[in-house]
Motif scaffolding. Structure first.
Motif, PDB file in Angstrom:
ATOM      1  N   GLN A 127      71.295 -50.730  26.824  1.00 33.31           N
ATOM      2  CA  GLN A 127      72.243 -51.459  27.673  1.00 33.31           C
ATOM      3  C   GLN A 127      71.529 -52.145  28.833  1.00 33.31           C
ATOM      4  O   GLN A 127      71.783 -53.317  29.141  1.00 33.31           O
ATOM      5  CB  GLN A 127      73.291 -50.496  28.228  1.00 33.31           C
ATOM      6  CG  GLN A 127      74.243 -49.923  27.197  1.00 33.31           C
ATOM      7  CD  GLN A 127      75.286 -49.045  27.848  1.00 33.31           C
ATOM      8  OE1 GLN A 127      75.976 -49.453  28.774  1.00 33.31           O
ATOM      9  NE2 GLN A 127      75.415 -47.818  27.364  1.00 33.31           N
ATOM     10  N   ARG A 173      71.485 -56.197  27.394  1.00 29.83           N
ATOM     11  CA  ARG A 173      72.752 -56.879  27.685  1.00 29.83           C
ATOM     12  C   ARG A 173      72.473 -58.175  28.439  1.00 29.83           C
ATOM     13  O   ARG A 173      71.563 -58.255  29.255  1.00 29.83           O
ATOM     14  CB  ARG A 173      73.670 -55.971  28.515  1.00 29.83           C
ATOM     15  CG  ARG A 173      74.423 -54.951  27.688  1.00 29.83           C
ATOM     16  CD  ARG A 173      75.531 -54.315  28.487  1.00 29.83           C
ATOM     17  NE  ARG A 173      76.298 -53.350  27.699  1.00 29.83           N
ATOM     18  CZ  ARG A 173      77.274 -52.598  28.184  1.00 29.83           C
ATOM     19  NH1 ARG A 173      77.607 -52.697  29.471  1.00 29.83           N
ATOM     20  NH2 ARG A 173      77.914 -51.745  27.404  1.00 29.83           N
ATOM     21  N   LEU A 200      69.777 -54.428  16.738  1.00 27.32           N
ATOM     22  CA  LEU A 200      70.373 -55.438  17.614  1.00 27.32           C
ATOM     23  C   LEU A 200      70.466 -56.790  16.900  1.00 27.32           C
ATOM     24  O   LEU A 200      69.519 -57.219  16.240  1.00 27.32           O
ATOM     25  CB  LEU A 200      69.554 -55.586  18.895  1.00 27.32           C
ATOM     26  CG  LEU A 200      69.552 -54.381  19.839  1.00 27.32           C
ATOM     27  CD1 LEU A 200      68.594 -54.616  20.997  1.00 27.32           C
ATOM     28  CD2 LEU A 200      70.959 -54.102  20.360  1.00 27.32           C
ATOM     29  N   ARG A 201      71.615 -57.445  17.068  1.00 23.94           N
ATOM     30  CA  ARG A 201      71.838 -58.739  16.428  1.00 23.94           C
ATOM     31  C   ARG A 201      71.967 -59.824  17.483  1.00 23.94           C
ATOM     32  O   ARG A 201      72.808 -59.757  18.374  1.00 23.94           O
ATOM     33  CB  ARG A 201      73.102 -58.704  15.571  1.00 23.94           C
ATOM     34  CG  ARG A 201      73.349 -60.003  14.806  1.00 23.94           C
ATOM     35  CD  ARG A 201      74.618 -59.942  13.976  1.00 23.94           C
ATOM     36  NE  ARG A 201      74.797 -61.152  13.194  1.00 23.94           N
ATOM     37  CZ  ARG A 201      75.348 -62.269  13.664  1.00 23.94           C
ATOM     38  NH1 ARG A 201      75.759 -62.322  14.920  1.00 23.94           N
ATOM     39  NH2 ARG A 201      75.480 -63.334  12.881  1.00 23.94           N
ATOM     40  N   THR A 202      71.108 -60.825  17.367  1.00 21.08           N
ATOM     41  CA  THR A 202      71.174 -61.992  18.243  1.00 21.08           C
ATOM     42  C   THR A 202      72.006 -63.069  17.571  1.00 21.08           C
ATOM     43  O   THR A 202      71.777 -63.409  16.406  1.00 21.08           O
ATOM     44  CB  THR A 202      69.760 -62.529  18.531  1.00 21.08           C
ATOM     45  OG1 THR A 202      68.979 -61.496  19.113  1.00 21.08           O
ATOM     46  CG2 THR A 202      69.816 -63.718  19.472  1.00 21.08           C
ATOM     47  N   SER A 209      80.300 -59.563  16.667  1.00 22.14           N
ATOM     48  CA  SER A 209      79.167 -58.976  15.947  1.00 22.14           C
ATOM     49  C   SER A 209      77.830 -59.223  16.640  1.00 22.14           C
ATOM     50  O   SER A 209      76.813 -58.636  16.261  1.00 22.14           O
ATOM     51  CB  SER A 209      79.108 -59.543  14.524  1.00 22.14           C
ATOM     52  OG  SER A 209      78.968 -60.955  14.558  1.00 22.14           O
ATOM     53  N   SER A 210      77.817 -60.059  17.659  1.00 23.52           N
ATOM     54  CA  SER A 210      76.568 -60.377  18.368  1.00 23.52           C
ATOM     55  C   SER A 210      76.346 -59.394  19.509  1.00 23.52           C
ATOM     56  O   SER A 210      77.250 -59.130  20.300  1.00 23.52           O
ATOM     57  CB  SER A 210      76.607 -61.799  18.933  1.00 23.52           C
ATOM     58  OG  SER A 210      76.710 -62.751  17.897  1.00 23.52           O
ATOM     59  N   ASP A 211      75.140 -58.855  19.598  1.00 27.07           N
ATOM     60  CA  ASP A 211      74.778 -57.976  20.709  1.00 27.07           C
ATOM     61  C   ASP A 211      74.234 -58.763  21.892  1.00 27.07           C
ATOM     62  O   ASP A 211      74.365 -58.333  23.041  1.00 27.07           O
ATOM     63  CB  ASP A 211      73.732 -56.957  20.252  1.00 27.07           C
ATOM     64  CG  ASP A 211      74.271 -56.021  19.191  1.00 27.07           C
ATOM     65  OD1 ASP A 211      75.257 -55.320  19.469  1.00 27.07           O
ATOM     66  OD2 ASP A 211      73.713 -56.003  18.076  1.00 27.07           O
TER      67      ASP A 211
END
Length: 344
Positions: free
Chosen positions: A124, A128, A161-163, A170-172
């Motif tokens: 986080q 983030r 983690l998804r960019t 669904s995107s982090d």
């Protein structure tokens, strides 16, 4: 952040009786203009609040203007120092500066910490907002006794983690703010690649945005290798052993003092670190981002800013000029004894 930080500074200056020339970041002029329009609609006189738009050259000219009586700035340490030099070189009154800048923010993890809690807080704090927070974690310091297990778990979390598009659930994390920021990050990552060990890097999806930066973590050997803030989704990791006091001293020596995280189940150790650390905001057994205005006033010291803390009790008075009036009552024929008499 382009709205919250901008609005906080503008409104603070307005409610303390100042006229304001408000310049948003050059990457987000639309947000600043929309906020200024809303304030005008709410009754703020148009001649009390004026928007100024443009790049750094426009900001520099604004700071140098002879009618500017004070500057509130959020951004890089380098720009804050440039503003400081400009203000110091002006003729006329000494102009105050409130600057909130970046940090080489560390998290200290000892062998008593819960690895799952640590990894959650690290992910986080680091990734983030694609790492584009001044409070974001930059250096993870893990006690050597548990480092292997924590880093294995962290590598697995980073790999998930998804960019992507920030509008999609669904995107982090999304891309960084602009092409210039992406280019700076790629240069810094290239330097890391040459001297640090890659722990993990999340893959970028096919067709990723041109300014997307893959979340990654690298292991370094000493804090001396940390030369500048990497303002993006990149984490540097250091193993430590020996007295924690020595580690805190090294962190203090970096010169920044914005945020510090502590992960430990020993209360006395957390208290001792809090007393020794030279930072504005310290977080124990939680993430290092998301300070709440009015509850956790935010701001640093050293290379991380001038204070006073945003959202704190000393912030608004910095926008005011204090004065005192002393009156000799007897010179006007006043009865001092009568004035000092206790009321019945």
């Amino acid at each position: 952040f382009p709205l919250a930080i901008f609005t906080g500074q503008v409104v603070a200056a307005l409610v303390t009786g100042n006229a304001v020339a408000a310049k948003p970041a050059e990457q987000t002029p639309g947000i600043g203009a929309a906020m200024i329009a809303l304030l005008h609609q709410c009754g703020v006189p148009e001649d009390a609040l004026v928007g100024v738009y443009g790049d750094g050259a426009i900001g520099a000219a604004l700071v140098a203007h002879p009618r500017i009586a004070g500057v509130a700035f959020t951004g890089s340490t380098a720009v804050a120092k440039s503003i400081q030099r400009t203000l110091a070189g002006k003729d006329g009154p000494i102009v105050p500066l409130i600057a909130e800048t970046g940090g080489l923010n560390a998290m200290i993890v000892d062998s008593t910490a819960l690895p799952e809690q640590v990894v959650d807080a690290v992910v986080q704090s680091t990734f983030r907002s694609a790492g584009q927070r001044c409070s974001a974690l930059r250096i993870l310091c893990v006690q050597d006794d548990i480092a292997d297990g924590v880093l294995t778990m962290l590598a697995g979390a980073i790999g998930l983690l998804r960019t992507g598009d920030p509008a999609e659930l669904s995107s982090d994390l999304g891309p960084v703010i602009d092409a210039e920021a992406a280019a700076t990050l790629r240069r810094q990552i290239g330097e890391l690649e040459s001297r640090a060990r890659l722990i993990a890097r999340a893959p970028l999806p096919e067709g990723a945005h041109a300014d997307a930066i893959a979340p990654a973590a690298y292991e370094i050997r000493t804090l001396g290798e940390v030369r500048e803030e990497i303002f993006g989704p990149v984490l540097q990791v250091l193993r430590w052993s020996g007295p924690v006091e020595a580690l805190v001293e090294q962190i203090n020596a970096l010169g920044y003092g914005l945020t510090l995280g502590v992960q430990t189940r020993i209360d006395t150790r957390a208290q001792a670190i809090a007393e020794q650390a030279e930072v504005g905001n310290l977080y124990v057994n939680r993430n290092m981002i998301g300070a709440m205005v009015g509850v956790q006033p935010f701001g640093g010291e050293g290379l991380s800013g001038t204070g006073p803390k945003a959202g704190g009790p000393n912030y608004l008075p910095r926008f005011c000029a204090e004065y005192s009036v002393s009156i000799n009552t007897t010179a006007a024929g006043g009865d001092v004894d009568l004035l000092m008499a206790a009321p019945h």
